[in-house]
Design an enzyme around this catalytic site. Sequence first.
Site, mmCIF file in Angstrom:
data_model
loop_
_atom_site.group_PDB
_atom_site.id
_atom_site.type_symbol
_atom_site.label_atom_id
_atom_site.label_comp_id
_atom_site.label_asym_id
_atom_site.label_seq_id
_atom_site.Cartn_x
_atom_site.Cartn_y
_atom_site.Cartn_z
ATOM 1 N N ARG A 60 0.822 -1.216 0.000
ATOM 2 C CA ARG A 60 0.000 0.000 0.000
ATOM 3 C C ARG A 60 0.853 1.261 0.000
ATOM 4 O O ARG A 60 0.381 2.334 -0.364
ATOM 5 C CB ARG A 60 -1.004 -0.038 1.161
ATOM 6 C CG ARG A 60 -2.268 -0.768 0.788
ATOM 7 C CD ARG A 60 -3.065 -1.207 1.972
ATOM 8 N NE ARG A 60 -2.512 -2.420 2.538
ATOM 9 C CZ ARG A 60 -2.604 -2.767 3.795
ATOM 10 N NH1 ARG A 60 -3.222 -1.989 4.648
ATOM 11 N NH2 ARG A 60 -2.082 -3.892 4.222
ATOM 12 N N GLU A 97 5.758 -10.684 14.864
ATOM 13 C CA GLU A 97 5.242 -11.240 16.117
ATOM 14 C C GLU A 97 5.731 -12.694 16.275
ATOM 15 O O GLU A 97 6.189 -13.101 17.329
ATOM 16 C CB GLU A 97 3.719 -11.183 16.077
ATOM 17 C CG GLU A 97 3.082 -11.248 17.440
ATOM 18 C CD GLU A 97 1.570 -11.100 17.324
ATOM 19 O OE1 GLU A 97 1.087 -10.589 16.299
ATOM 20 O OE2 GLU A 97 0.892 -11.520 18.270
HETATM 21 P P1 AMP Z 1 4.064 -2.273 11.561
HETATM 22 O O1 AMP Z 1 5.338 -2.847 10.987
HETATM 23 O O2 AMP Z 1 3.586 -3.010 12.772
HETATM 24 O O3 AMP Z 1 4.180 -0.776 11.790
HETATM 25 O O4 AMP Z 1 2.925 -2.527 10.486
HETATM 26 C C1 AMP Z 1 2.808 -1.688 9.385
HETATM 27 C C2 AMP Z 1 2.384 -2.438 8.153
HETATM 28 O O5 AMP Z 1 1.365 -3.393 8.396
HETATM 29 C C3 AMP Z 1 1.850 -1.464 7.131
HETATM 30 O O6 AMP Z 1 2.344 -1.835 5.855
HETATM 31 C C4 AMP Z 1 0.343 -1.602 7.225
HETATM 32 O O7 AMP Z 1 -0.237 -1.567 5.949
HETATM 33 C C5 AMP Z 1 0.108 -2.965 7.890
HETATM 34 N N1 AMP Z 1 -0.810 -2.888 9.046
HETATM 35 C C6 AMP Z 1 -0.477 -3.118 10.348
HETATM 36 N N2 AMP Z 1 -1.542 -3.000 11.157
HETATM 37 C C7 AMP Z 1 -2.589 -2.660 10.374
HETATM 38 C C8 AMP Z 1 -3.975 -2.373 10.623
HETATM 39 N N3 AMP Z 1 -4.516 -2.415 11.859
HETATM 40 N N4 AMP Z 1 -4.762 -2.042 9.576
HETATM 41 C C9 AMP Z 1 -4.248 -1.993 8.321
HETATM 42 N N5 AMP Z 1 -2.959 -2.255 8.023
HETATM 43 C C10 AMP Z 1 -2.122 -2.598 9.021
#
Ligand code: AMP
Length: 172
Positions: A60, A97
Amino acid sequence: MDLRFLIRDIPDFPKPGIFFRDITTLLRDPVGLRYTIDCLAQKFTAAGLNADYVIGIESRGFIIGAPLAYKLQTGFVPVRKPGKLPSLVYSVEYELEYGTDRLEVHQDALEPRSRVLIVDDLIATGGTASATAKLMKQIGCELVGFGFVIELQDLQGRKQLPDVPIVTLVEY
Ligand code: AMP
């Protein structure tokens, strides 16, 4: 304009306990899409964050990053999941995770000392964006900032990121 009205919330996707913030409903809205890109560009410009490249994180981050690069008149460079890029790559491993994952960028996509802005649709734990920042450091790029449409503040992802400006449009 409150983008919250255009972002759809889907409980328990892709697995139980995750509250998914779905931006497809924002992207399909002509006014919302234009506003999103214009606002991010305006905030970067107002903060004096001039870059040579916008770096979009699969997948995205591509949708947001490419029109943003067009608007800012920079190049666009994709950071991709393993095995997608056809030429030689640099890669970085990061913790999930459960287990680890990897992100890759073409070795010849960025010159050392290029100024880069890292962009994704959403920051949650900050793991993905922080890994991308490490990849940029490995190449010797100068990271000038991050941009996200959505920030999930409770997860404190910004604490994982290097100390550069972070532009966001919607906070939950
Ligand atoms: P993080 O590495 O935990 O910051 O996760 C970010 C990535 O995971 C991004 O590319 C987001 O598109 C996706 N992502 C994580 N959590 C969500 C959520 N609650 N809703 C939509 N996309 C998420």
